[in-house]
Design a protein around this motif. Structure first.
Motif, PDB file in Angstrom:
ATOM      1  N   THR A 175      -4.193  -5.606 -27.752  1.00 22.47           N
ATOM      2  CA  THR A 175      -4.988  -4.546 -28.373  1.00 22.47           C
ATOM      3  C   THR A 175      -5.309  -3.438 -27.370  1.00 22.47           C
ATOM      4  O   THR A 175      -5.459  -2.277 -27.758  1.00 22.47           O
ATOM      5  N   HIS A 176      -5.388  -3.792 -26.092  1.00 21.00           N
ATOM      6  CA  HIS A 176      -5.672  -2.766 -25.098  1.00 21.00           C
ATOM      7  C   HIS A 176      -4.486  -1.820 -24.936  1.00 21.00           C
ATOM      8  O   HIS A 176      -4.679  -0.618 -24.713  1.00 21.00           O
ATOM      9  N   TRP A 177      -3.279  -2.346 -25.066  1.00 18.65           N
ATOM     10  CA  TRP A 177      -2.111  -1.477 -25.012  1.00 18.65           C
ATOM     11  C   TRP A 177      -2.097  -0.504 -26.201  1.00 18.65           C
ATOM     12  O   TRP A 177      -1.763   0.674 -26.054  1.00 18.65           O
ATOM     13  N   ARG A 253      -9.582   6.064 -39.118  1.00 17.92           N
ATOM     14  CA  ARG A 253      -8.951   4.748 -39.267  1.00 17.92           C
ATOM     15  C   ARG A 253      -8.897   4.009 -37.935  1.00 17.92           C
ATOM     16  O   ARG A 253      -9.158   2.801 -37.863  1.00 17.92           O
ATOM     17  N   PHE A 254      -8.555   4.734 -36.885  1.00 16.87           N
ATOM     18  CA  PHE A 254      -8.490   4.114 -35.559  1.00 16.87           C
ATOM     19  C   PHE A 254      -9.863   3.616 -35.126  1.00 16.87           C
ATOM     20  O   PHE A 254     -10.017   2.495 -34.641  1.00 16.87           O
ATOM     21  N   LEU A 255     -10.884   4.452 -35.285  1.00 10.08           N
ATOM     22  CA  LEU A 255     -12.230   4.057 -34.859  1.00 10.08           C
ATOM     23  C   LEU A 255     -12.745   2.865 -35.657  1.00 10.08           C
ATOM     24  O   LEU A 255     -13.387   1.965 -35.090  1.00 10.08           O
ATOM     25  N   GLN A 256     -12.467   2.848 -36.944  1.00  4.31           N
ATOM     26  CA  GLN A 256     -12.889   1.711 -37.765  1.00  4.31           C
ATOM     27  C   GLN A 256     -12.208   0.433 -37.301  1.00  4.31           C
ATOM     28  O   GLN A 256     -12.841  -0.632 -37.199  1.00  4.31           O
ATOM     29  N   TRP A 257     -10.914   0.524 -37.008  1.00  2.00           N
ATOM     30  CA  TRP A 257     -10.167  -0.634 -36.495  1.00  2.00           C
ATOM     31  C   TRP A 257     -10.737  -1.091 -35.156  1.00  2.00           C
ATOM     32  O   TRP A 257     -10.978  -2.279 -34.943  1.00  2.00           O
ATOM     33  N   ILE A 263     -13.417  -3.595 -29.953  1.00  8.33           N
ATOM     34  CA  ILE A 263     -12.725  -2.938 -28.847  1.00  8.33           C
ATOM     35  C   ILE A 263     -13.584  -1.808 -28.285  1.00  8.33           C
ATOM     36  O   ILE A 263     -13.807  -1.729 -27.072  1.00  8.33           O
ATOM     37  N   LEU A 264     -14.077  -0.942 -29.172  1.00  6.98           N
ATOM     38  CA  LEU A 264     -14.878   0.205 -28.745  1.00  6.98           C
ATOM     39  C   LEU A 264     -16.302   0.122 -29.275  1.00  6.98           C
ATOM     40  O   LEU A 264     -16.541  -0.433 -30.354  1.00  6.98           O
TER      41      LEU A 264
END
Length: 275
Positions: A175-177, A253-257, A263-264
């Protein structure tokens, strides 16, 4: 050449508003109101008052500058913003509101350029340096913190809203990649996104104490993502143009994921210049 930071956010706002942050959605349902709520939260955390000489690092289209002047009644505002179009828009907005002196005290440029700080602050040493939802976009947040420490008045305060890695996130994971790829696409330096403990150390090593980090993710990320989904369903996406809408849709979408996968995290940060 098109700017990454432009006037596309105007499409998300009600008429006459031009906010451009993720918003604080604890009780708000409209974008402009949520953005204003996040700015007020930051100003309160910073301790703004009528004696404050404020340096705004990344003031967007100027709505927050008017908030510092009207709501908190600060003595003076200074500021730097990377975007040419936003800076011009903010100057016009300040002039129209009757703050001509403030309009001449904001400049366009790179926040990591020491000369820009000198041009913006003049003979003032700000009592407060604020970065509302923008520090993660700076070329180097570390250099920004160093410049803030250098220019702040004795016992001055810095306050930011910023992204950090969740304590549960492993930097060597798959997930970090994926995170690294998305950060690059979003014009965010990977070095700017660190765990809270590292963020705390960076502030202390730069010469700040009384550091406070508050996780406000649950009132920011889900609310912004929901708003963007609702905005699309309401058929308003065309106002921003395809490129602008795509940026918002992908970002939400990215932030929700990243939020759901731990992750964040999105945090409110404040600290005082050490003696």
């Amino acid at each position: 050449m098109a700017e990454f930071h432009d006037l596309a956010e105007l499409a998300l706002n009600r008429e006459g508003q031009s906010w451009g942050n993720l918003g604080y959605w604890k009780s708000e349902t409209e974008y402009s109101d949520a953005c204003r709520a996040l700015a007020i939260l930051l100003g309160e955390q910073a301790g703004l008052d009528r004696q404050s000489v404020l340096f705004d690092a990344g003031f967007g289209c100027g709505d927050q500058l008017l908030l510092w002047l009207d709501h908190f009644r600060v003595a003076r505002v200074r500021g730097v913003n990377l975007s040419y179009s936003q800076t011009a828009y903010a100057r016009t907005k300040l002039v129209e509101a009757g703050f001509e002196d403030s309009a001449t005290a904001i400049v366009q440029g790179d926040i990591n350029d020491p000369g820009i700080w000198r041009a913006a602050t003049g003979t003032d040493r700000p009592s407060h340096v604020l970065a509302l939802d923008c520090a993660y976009h700076f070329p180097s947040r570390l250099e920004f913190i160093a410049q803030a420490r250098r220019h702040l008045a004795p016992a001055g305060r810095i306050a930011l809203t910023d992204f950090m890695l969740s304590d549960h996130h492993r930097t060597g994971s798959v997930t970090h990649w994926l995170l690294r790829w998305m950060l690059k696409r979003s014009h965010i330096a990977e070095a700017n996104i660190v765990h809270p403990s590292r963020y705390l150390d960076q502030l202390r090593q730069a010469g700040f104490d009384e550091v406070r980090i508050v996780d406000i993710s649950k009132h920011v990320i889900p609310g912004f993502a929901h708003f963007i989904r609702t905005f699309r369903v309401a058929g308003k996406a065309g106002w921003a143009g395809w490129a602008g809408w795509l940026k918002y849709a992908v970002t939400s979408r990215f932030l929700q994921w990243a939020y759901r996968r731990s992750i964040l995290r999105y945090c409110l940060v404040s600290a005082t210049k050490a003696r």
